[in-house]
Every structure is written in C-alpha cells, then in structure tokens.
Design a protein around this motif. Structure first.
Motif, mmCIF file in Angstrom:
data_model
loop_
_atom_site.group_PDB
_atom_site.id
_atom_site.type_symbol
_atom_site.label_atom_id
_atom_site.label_comp_id
_atom_site.label_asym_id
_atom_site.label_seq_id
_atom_site.Cartn_x
_atom_site.Cartn_y
_atom_site.Cartn_z
ATOM 1 N N THR A 142 0.827 -1.210 0.000
ATOM 2 C CA THR A 142 0.000 0.000 0.000
ATOM 3 C C THR A 142 0.862 1.261 0.000
ATOM 4 N N TRP A 143 0.259 2.347 -0.507
ATOM 5 C CA TRP A 143 0.926 3.647 -0.503
ATOM 6 C C TRP A 143 0.807 4.272 0.888
ATOM 7 N N PHE A 144 1.935 4.683 1.457
ATOM 8 C CA PHE A 144 1.945 5.413 2.723
ATOM 9 C C PHE A 144 1.216 6.740 2.528
ATOM 10 N N PRO A 145 0.390 7.188 3.468
ATOM 11 C CA PRO A 145 0.022 6.583 4.754
ATOM 12 C C PRO A 145 -1.395 6.008 4.711
ATOM 13 N N THR A 146 -1.727 5.282 3.639
ATOM 14 C CA THR A 146 -3.103 4.882 3.359
ATOM 15 C C THR A 146 -3.207 3.380 3.156
ATOM 16 N N THR A 147 -4.408 2.944 2.814
ATOM 17 C CA THR A 147 -4.633 1.544 2.422
ATOM 18 C C THR A 147 -4.807 1.431 0.913
ATOM 19 N N VAL A 148 -4.457 2.491 0.168
ATOM 20 C CA VAL A 148 -4.543 2.444 -1.296
ATOM 21 C C VAL A 148 -3.558 1.404 -1.814
ATOM 22 N N LYS A 149 -4.086 0.436 -2.550
ATOM 23 C CA LYS A 149 -3.276 -0.670 -3.060
ATOM 24 C C LYS A 149 -2.306 -0.183 -4.131
ATOM 25 N N ILE A 150 -1.080 -0.615 -4.038
ATOM 26 C CA ILE A 150 -0.076 -0.273 -5.045
ATOM 27 C C ILE A 150 -0.247 -1.196 -6.243
ATOM 28 N N LYS A 151 -0.513 -0.602 -7.404
ATOM 29 C CA LYS A 151 -0.667 -1.347 -8.645
ATOM 30 C C LYS A 151 0.088 -0.629 -9.761
ATOM 31 N N ALA A 152 0.500 -1.386 -10.760
ATOM 32 C CA ALA A 152 1.202 -0.807 -11.913
ATOM 33 C C ALA A 152 0.174 -0.255 -12.884
ATOM 34 N N GLU A 153 -0.288 0.980 -12.633
ATOM 35 C CA GLU A 153 -1.308 1.611 -13.457
ATOM 36 C C GLU A 153 -0.664 2.309 -14.657
ATOM 37 N N PRO A 154 -1.392 2.420 -15.772
ATOM 38 C CA PRO A 154 -0.807 3.025 -16.975
ATOM 39 C C PRO A 154 -0.753 4.551 -16.900
ATOM 40 N N PHE A 155 0.289 5.120 -17.463
ATOM 41 C CA PHE A 155 0.369 6.571 -17.623
ATOM 42 C C PHE A 155 1.287 6.891 -18.789
ATOM 43 N N GLU A 156 1.196 8.138 -19.256
ATOM 44 C CA GLU A 156 2.094 8.641 -20.287
ATOM 45 C C GLU A 156 2.805 9.876 -19.748
ATOM 46 N N ILE A 157 4.053 10.046 -20.117
ATOM 47 C CA ILE A 157 4.845 11.124 -19.534
ATOM 48 C C ILE A 157 5.833 11.671 -20.556
ATOM 49 N N GLN A 158 6.036 12.977 -20.506
ATOM 50 C CA GLN A 158 7.128 13.631 -21.211
ATOM 51 C C GLN A 158 7.973 14.345 -20.169
ATOM 52 N N PHE A 159 9.279 14.161 -20.245
ATOM 53 C CA PHE A 159 10.152 14.730 -19.222
ATOM 54 C C PHE A 159 11.482 15.157 -19.813
ATOM 55 N N GLU A 160 12.145 15.994 -19.050
ATOM 56 C CA GLU A 160 13.438 16.553 -19.438
ATOM 57 C C GLU A 160 14.504 16.019 -18.504
ATOM 58 N N ASN A 161 15.625 15.611 -19.061
ATOM 59 C CA ASN A 161 16.747 15.158 -18.241
ATOM 60 C C ASN A 161 18.058 15.528 -18.920
ATOM 61 N N ASN A 162 18.877 16.300 -18.209
ATOM 62 C CA ASN A 162 20.188 16.714 -18.723
ATOM 63 C C ASN A 162 20.097 17.355 -20.112
ATOM 64 N N GLY A 163 19.073 18.194 -20.282
ATOM 65 C CA GLY A 163 18.931 18.921 -21.533
ATOM 66 C C GLY A 163 18.307 18.135 -22.668
ATOM 67 N N GLU A 164 17.971 16.859 -22.437
ATOM 68 C CA GLU A 164 17.309 16.035 -23.434
ATOM 69 C C GLU A 164 15.839 15.870 -23.063
ATOM 70 N N PHE A 165 14.998 15.625 -24.091
ATOM 71 C CA PHE A 165 13.559 15.547 -23.883
ATOM 72 C C PHE A 165 13.046 14.191 -24.360
ATOM 73 N N TYR A 166 12.210 13.556 -23.528
ATOM 74 C CA TYR A 166 11.773 12.200 -23.807
ATOM 75 C C TYR A 166 10.271 12.048 -23.631
ATOM 76 N N SER A 167 9.706 11.111 -24.377
ATOM 77 C CA SER A 167 8.303 10.728 -24.239
ATOM 78 C C SER A 167 8.249 9.232 -23.949
ATOM 79 N N MET A 168 7.498 8.870 -22.923
ATOM 80 C CA MET A 168 7.471 7.487 -22.447
ATOM 81 C C MET A 168 6.060 7.098 -22.059
ATOM 82 N N GLU A 169 5.741 5.824 -22.225
ATOM 83 C CA GLU A 169 4.485 5.257 -21.752
ATOM 84 C C GLU A 169 4.807 4.125 -20.781
#
Length: 229
Positions: free
Chosen positions: A187-214
């Motif tokens: 579970t996620w602290f400080p709750t009883t919410v079950k930890i599951k591998a839920e889907p998401f999409e993300i775009q992020f920046e790292n060291n001046g580079e830009f990435y898109s990930m699912e």
C-alpha cells in the motif's frame, strides 16, 4: 529531471475537472469531451476518460518555506489525510523533505511536498499559483532493479534514494519516478490504497534532453526522443 507532461486516466472525468479547476483553482489550458489539461508550474497534468478505475500516487512540489501555509490553505478546501493521532504532515529525514497527503476526486493519493535542499523559498503568501510542478509519479514494479536500470539506459535518469529491492526512486529532487515493489510493499503510505502498476504517459526533461514514455502493463515503452516540448 523535470516532469513536463503527465497523462493519467480516470473514470470520473467531470468530478476530477471540478476538483482541480473549481475546488483548487488550477488553470485548465486544454479540454474536450474526453480529457482536460491543467497548467501546474513547469508541468502539464492531463486526465483522460477511461472506463476502468485507476488509482495513482503522484506529488506536487511547493516552495520549501510554505508547508504550513499550504496545509492551512488546503484544509479549507479538501480533507487532509490524518497520518497518526491528528498529525497531518510527515518528515522524511533522509530526503530532507516534508509533505502532506490528500485524495483527489478519483481517489488517487496526491501529495504536496517541500524539498529543503532546493532552496526555492517564496516571500508571498501561499495560493495555488505557488505549486511549482508535478514532482513525483508512482511507477510500481515487481523488479525495482530492472525498472531503475531501464530508466538509466533509456533516458539517463539515475537512482536517487531508497533501496533497490523494496522501494527505490529514480530521477532528481525536481522530478522523480517512485519505484515500489508491489510484491513486497502493498500500500501507498500513509493509506490503504493498493499499489498497482497503473498506466500513464509522460514527457520529461533530463540533462537537456527531452523524452516521451508510456508505462503500460508494467513495461516501459519509449515513444520518442523529442527536440523540445
């Protein structure tokens, strides 16, 4: 690392829109019948309609001197999760951070966090415009080491803190993937919410580079290396 765009899925789109735009006052910068996008500092947070219920954990960064003001401001608008015996905030000593938690309209576990090492104090009184970014997204896995190594190899993001078996983090204090092993940590602290591998999409920046990930079915899918956002 900075999270620039994050897309989550909800079966309560209208309720989520009312929560973020009306209750909290974030600006909606895009919307249609199937989704809406919020401007949150240097990040954009999108919720897209789904038939299935998903439960995420994510976190917003606020100025390092605004924890108590933000708590007082939020308590007027949304119930804050009681950590223990009336305690509303949590100190993370090894992270030099403090935070508090609340649920959004979909039952996702959301968090406001201050990270003292970033030294991003604000002199004005807290309001929703002080939220700096989406700071963390939970990326549950059954193999923390594998997930961390994949992120390092594909995007150059590095292990930050935690441990490589039960709960690790990848990225930087400006943006983190949370990597709990759901076979060990349920579970996620400080709750009883079950930890599951839920889907998401993300775009992020790292060291001046830009990435898109699912992230889907517990797998990291590289969508593109971007020139900019």
């Amino acid at each position: 690392m900075k999270i620039r765009k994050l897309k989550l899925f909800t079966n309560k789109l209208d309720s989520e829109k009312a929560f973020y735009a009306e209750t909290l006052g974030f600006e909606i910068i895009k919307k249609n019948s199937n989704s809406f996008t919020l401007k949150i500092g240097w990040s954009e947070l999108t919720f897209e309609q789904s038939q299935k219920e998903y439960r995420y954990h994510y976190c917003f960064l606020i100025p390092s001197n605004k924890l108590e003001q933000a708590l007082e401001w939020m308590e007027k608008r949304v119930p804050i999760i009681d950590i223990e015996k009336g305690k509303k905030t949590q100190r993370f000593e090894s992270w030099n951070a403090d935070s508090f938690y609340f649920y959004d309209a979909s039952g996702n576990l959301a968090e406001f966090i201050v990270r003292h090492e970033l030294e991003n104090e604000s002199k004005s009184d807290f309001d929703i415009s002080h939220v700096l970014c989406v700071n963390e997204i939970g990326m549950p896995t059954n193999d923390v080491r594998k997930a961390n190594n994949e992120l390092l190899e594909k995007f150059g993001t590095e292990f930050w803190k935690g441990d490589i078996e039960r709960f690790g983090t990848n990225g930087s204090q400006e943006g983190l993937f949370l990597l709990p092993n759901y076979d060990i940590k349920e579970t996620w602290f400080p709750t009883t919410v079950k930890i599951k591998a839920e889907p998401f999409e993300i775009q992020f920046e790292n060291n001046g580079e830009f990435y898109s990930m699912e992230y889907k079915n517990g797998e990291i899918i590289v969508k593109a290396k971007l020139k900019t956002f």
